[in-house]
Design a protein around this motif. Sequence first.
Motif, PDB file in Angstrom:
ATOM      1  N   LYS A  32     -20.039 -53.120  36.695  1.00  0.00           N
ATOM      2  CA  LYS A  32     -19.694 -51.902  35.961  1.00  0.00           C
ATOM      3  C   LYS A  32     -18.747 -51.034  36.780  1.00  0.00           C
ATOM      4  CE  LYS A  32     -20.248 -48.986  32.506  1.00  0.00           C
ATOM      5  NZ  LYS A  32     -19.895 -49.297  31.116  1.00  0.00           N
ATOM      6  N   LYS A  33     -18.981 -50.925  38.092  1.00  0.00           N
ATOM      7  CA  LYS A  33     -18.084 -50.148  38.955  1.00  0.00           C
ATOM      8  C   LYS A  33     -16.673 -50.735  38.914  1.00  0.00           C
ATOM      9  CE  LYS A  33     -19.048 -47.576  42.077  1.00  0.00           C
ATOM     10  NZ  LYS A  33     -18.923 -46.094  42.235  1.00  0.00           N
ATOM     11  N   GLY A  34     -16.582 -52.066  38.980  1.00  0.00           N
ATOM     12  CA  GLY A  34     -15.275 -52.708  38.920  1.00  0.00           C
ATOM     13  C   GLY A  34     -14.571 -52.475  37.599  1.00  0.00           C
ATOM     14  N   LEU A  35     -15.315 -52.565  36.500  1.00  0.00           N
ATOM     15  CA  LEU A  35     -14.721 -52.337  35.186  1.00  0.00           C
ATOM     16  C   LEU A  35     -14.273 -50.890  35.008  1.00  0.00           C
ATOM     17  CD1 LEU A  35     -17.227 -54.444  33.047  1.00  0.00           C
ATOM     18  CD2 LEU A  35     -14.858 -55.029  33.602  1.00  0.00           C
ATOM     19  N   LEU A  36     -15.021 -49.945  35.565  1.00  0.00           N
ATOM     20  CA  LEU A  36     -14.637 -48.539  35.488  1.00  0.00           C
ATOM     21  C   LEU A  36     -13.365 -48.279  36.300  1.00  0.00           C
ATOM     22  CD1 LEU A  36     -18.116 -46.760  35.744  1.00  0.00           C
ATOM     23  CD2 LEU A  36     -16.636 -46.923  33.743  1.00  0.00           C
ATOM     24  N   ARG A  37     -13.239 -48.914  37.448  1.00  0.00           N
ATOM     25  CA  ARG A  37     -12.019 -48.757  38.245  1.00  0.00           C
ATOM     26  C   ARG A  37     -10.804 -49.279  37.490  1.00  0.00           C
ATOM     27  NH1 ARG A  37     -12.695 -50.601  44.422  1.00  0.00           N
ATOM     28  NH2 ARG A  37     -10.464 -50.185  44.254  1.00  0.00           N
ATOM     29  N   LEU A  38     -10.963 -50.400  36.812  1.00  0.00           N
ATOM     30  CA  LEU A  38      -9.854 -50.937  36.016  1.00  0.00           C
ATOM     31  C   LEU A  38      -9.492 -50.010  34.866  1.00  0.00           C
ATOM     32  CD1 LEU A  38     -10.843 -54.712  35.839  1.00  0.00           C
ATOM     33  CD2 LEU A  38      -8.913 -53.719  37.069  1.00  0.00           C
ATOM     34  N   ALA A  39     -10.511 -49.398  34.245  1.00  0.00           N
ATOM     35  CA  ALA A  39     -10.246 -48.468  33.140  1.00  0.00           C
ATOM     36  C   ALA A  39      -9.463 -47.256  33.625  1.00  0.00           C
ATOM     37  CB  ALA A  39     -11.568 -48.038  32.501  1.00  0.00           C
ATOM     38  N   ARG A  40      -9.772 -46.772  34.826  1.00  0.00           N
ATOM     39  CA  ARG A  40      -9.033 -45.626  35.371  1.00  0.00           C
ATOM     40  C   ARG A  40      -7.588 -45.993  35.710  1.00  0.00           C
ATOM     41  NH1 ARG A  40     -14.101 -44.481  37.957  1.00  0.00           N
ATOM     42  NH2 ARG A  40     -13.432 -45.638  39.816  1.00  0.00           N
ATOM     43  N   LYS A  41      -7.369 -47.263  36.027  1.00  0.00           N
ATOM     44  CA  LYS A  41      -6.002 -47.701  36.321  1.00  0.00           C
ATOM     45  C   LYS A  41      -5.176 -47.940  35.065  1.00  0.00           C
ATOM     46  CE  LYS A  41      -7.283 -50.021  40.654  1.00  0.00           C
ATOM     47  NZ  LYS A  41      -7.389 -51.344  41.343  1.00  0.00           N
ATOM     48  N   GLY A  42      -5.818 -47.947  33.911  1.00  0.00           N
ATOM     49  CA  GLY A  42      -5.100 -48.164  32.663  1.00  0.00           C
ATOM     50  C   GLY A  42      -4.968 -49.614  32.264  1.00  0.00           C
ATOM     51  N   SER A  43      -5.711 -50.514  32.909  1.00  0.00           N
ATOM     52  CA  SER A  43      -5.648 -51.933  32.552  1.00  0.00           C
ATOM     53  C   SER A  43      -6.364 -52.169  31.233  1.00  0.00           C
ATOM     54  CB  SER A  43      -6.295 -52.782  33.652  1.00  0.00           C
ATOM     55  OG  SER A  43      -5.671 -52.554  34.903  1.00  0.00           O
TER      56      SER A  43
END
Length: 361
Positions: A32-43
Amino acid sequence: MSQTRGKYDFCIGLVLAMSSSIFIGGSFILKKKGLLRLARKGSMRAGQGGHAYLKEWLWWAGLLSMGAGEVANFAAYVFAPATLVTPLGALSVLVSAILSSFFLNEKLNLHGKIGCLLSILGSTVMVIHAPQEEEVETLDEMSHKLGDPGFVVFATLVVIVSLILICVVGPRHGQSNVLVYITICSVIGALSVSCVKGLGIAIKELFAGKPVLKHPLSWILLLSLTVCVSTQINYLNKALDIFNTSIVTPIYYVIFTTSVLTCSAILLKEWQHMAADDIIGTFSGFLTIIVGIFLLHAFKDVNFTLANLPLSLRKDDRAANGTLLSAYDSFNDDEESSACLGEMQSTESLSARRNGSLSAF
């Protein structure tokens, strides 16, 4: 000697099942932490069909943690029956809920904490009253079990339901309904547990020096396990990306446990020789888990903790007393107003009579 060996295997299976829950519970948080980081990057999000998470090291850490948990779970199925190992998966619910409150800011309210405790209590009751599975020691016996008409019908239904959910229901309602992707993971997970059980038997025979690699069932089970686990990982990622972790984990546990217990009962004929109290205990434990999951899911948005309980009670008392006092005060005000109005009317009539008497003169 055999009884001592059985207790030793039981303890090994128990420890492996508990460690598996810890690794798997932690893997949800890392993913979940990894997916949230990707969401913040706009991926592109995994829930929308993106695969950018394959470049995120936190997601891979979660995958490795889940892999370690699945390996421990795999070994636990070798040493202990599925009806012992599967209910202990409730520990992953508790681990995930606690870690998500620390690392994901997904606050767990009082209802959620009670739900976690009820899930653990229900799992303990299920373990105490778990049915004894029928012993399967060779791949030939496992092959005979897998060819049983009851299991063939069950496996066919699982495949049909999974395909309908993947091809028809998922594209329409997967983004809005938490049950769609989780149901896909859970029902396929029942087949993966059967494959794990068969491969565990194959590994035992391999260490015993038997020609397991020449048996076609070994490769069929390995291929089926690969397909099932890949599908589970894909749709579990989508569910985690869209919905709250504290919701995904417990619901996944309930549906997955139901599927596995049903599959084990059909495949290994566990429930045929159970006593009435064990049947009641097993169902009672599972209903307790469902109640716990309901508390986790239904009241997730209620901001209510144990520290707020005395304050809430005081507010309720004040509100109740305030209602009574306001009603009493309004009643008194009405009486005073009526009295004042009566006095004013009597004064005005007296003044009028006086003025009238004077005018008469």
